[in-house]
Design an enzyme around this catalytic site. Sequence first.
Site, PDB file in Angstrom:
ATOM      1  N   THR A  26       0.845  -1.194   0.000  1.00 26.92           N
ATOM      2  CA  THR A  26       0.000   0.000   0.000  1.00 26.92           C
ATOM      3  C   THR A  26       0.880   1.243   0.000  1.00 26.92           C
ATOM      4  O   THR A  26       1.762   1.386   0.845  1.00 26.92           O
ATOM      5  CB  THR A  26      -0.927   0.026   1.236  1.00 26.92           C
ATOM      6  OG1 THR A  26      -0.136  -0.045   2.426  1.00 26.92           O
ATOM      7  CG2 THR A  26      -1.919  -1.116   1.193  1.00 26.92           C
ATOM      8  N   GLU A  78      -4.107   4.409   2.627  1.00 30.03           N
ATOM      9  CA  GLU A  78      -3.253   3.382   2.036  1.00 30.03           C
ATOM     10  C   GLU A  78      -3.838   2.761   0.776  1.00 30.03           C
ATOM     11  O   GLU A  78      -4.537   1.755   0.835  1.00 30.03           O
ATOM     12  CB  GLU A  78      -3.022   2.258   3.055  1.00 30.03           C
ATOM     13  CG  GLU A  78      -2.444   2.734   4.370  1.00 30.03           C
ATOM     14  CD  GLU A  78      -1.904   1.563   5.184  1.00 30.03           C
ATOM     15  OE1 GLU A  78      -1.204   0.703   4.609  1.00 30.03           O
ATOM     16  OE2 GLU A  78      -2.204   1.509   6.382  1.00 30.03           O
ATOM     17  N   PHE A 108     -10.596  -8.046  12.298  1.00 31.04           N
ATOM     18  CA  PHE A 108     -10.597  -9.432  11.856  1.00 31.04           C
ATOM     19  C   PHE A 108      -9.933 -10.302  12.914  1.00 31.04           C
ATOM     20  O   PHE A 108      -8.993  -9.872  13.574  1.00 31.04           O
ATOM     21  CB  PHE A 108      -9.860  -9.551  10.511  1.00 31.04           C
ATOM     22  CG  PHE A 108     -10.619  -8.936   9.375  1.00 31.04           C
ATOM     23  CD1 PHE A 108     -11.556  -9.677   8.672  1.00 31.04           C
ATOM     24  CD2 PHE A 108     -10.432  -7.601   9.044  1.00 31.04           C
ATOM     25  CE1 PHE A 108     -12.289  -9.096   7.646  1.00 31.04           C
ATOM     26  CE2 PHE A 108     -11.165  -7.020   8.008  1.00 31.04           C
ATOM     27  CZ  PHE A 108     -12.090  -7.771   7.315  1.00 31.04           C
TER      28      PHE A 108
END
Length: 146
Positions: A26, A78, A108
């Site tokens: 990124t 990003e 997550f």
Amino acid sequence: PIEPWYIGGPVIKGFGRGSKVLGIPTANLSTEGHSSLLSEHPSGVYFGWAVLSTRGVYKMVMSIGWNPYFNNAEKTIEPWLLHEFSEDFYGEELHLVIVGYIRPEVNFPSLESLIAKIQEDRKVAETALDLPLYSKHKDDPYLKSS
Ligand code: ADP
Ligand code: MG
């Protein structure tokens, strides 16, 4: 669809967490001077077009937020440019036109599930950016002015 918005600047060093190793590099932009834009747009995953002044225009999928998985204290911008580059481009001028919103930022349970979701986001972005509604922004004057 959202109202397109614009952000740009030189590509800066991020945390170097090995996103490149994971196949998801990124190109970080500084958030400095962009606080009003960032407060107008919720954290999450966006897509649009990116231009590197000396290289060309590319599809991109972008995270804006605190990266809850990594517990960041500061927001980051990003974009992942959906193209294979043979070299890094730190310091180069990167302009983005952001045309769509995919999902809010969520945490997550594992790195694997985070990566799987980002790959899914990439497919959504790839497909959406081929639609006339979004592909027309590839010719946005902002991308040419860099
Ligand atoms: P950092 O933490 O410094 O941002 P990353 O692992 O995220 O490091 O890698 C990002 C860097 O990799 C970019 O700044 C850029 O120079 C380079 N790069 C190479 N290919 C890409 C790509 N397809 N998209 C974004 N950045 C890329
Ligand atoms: Mg990065």
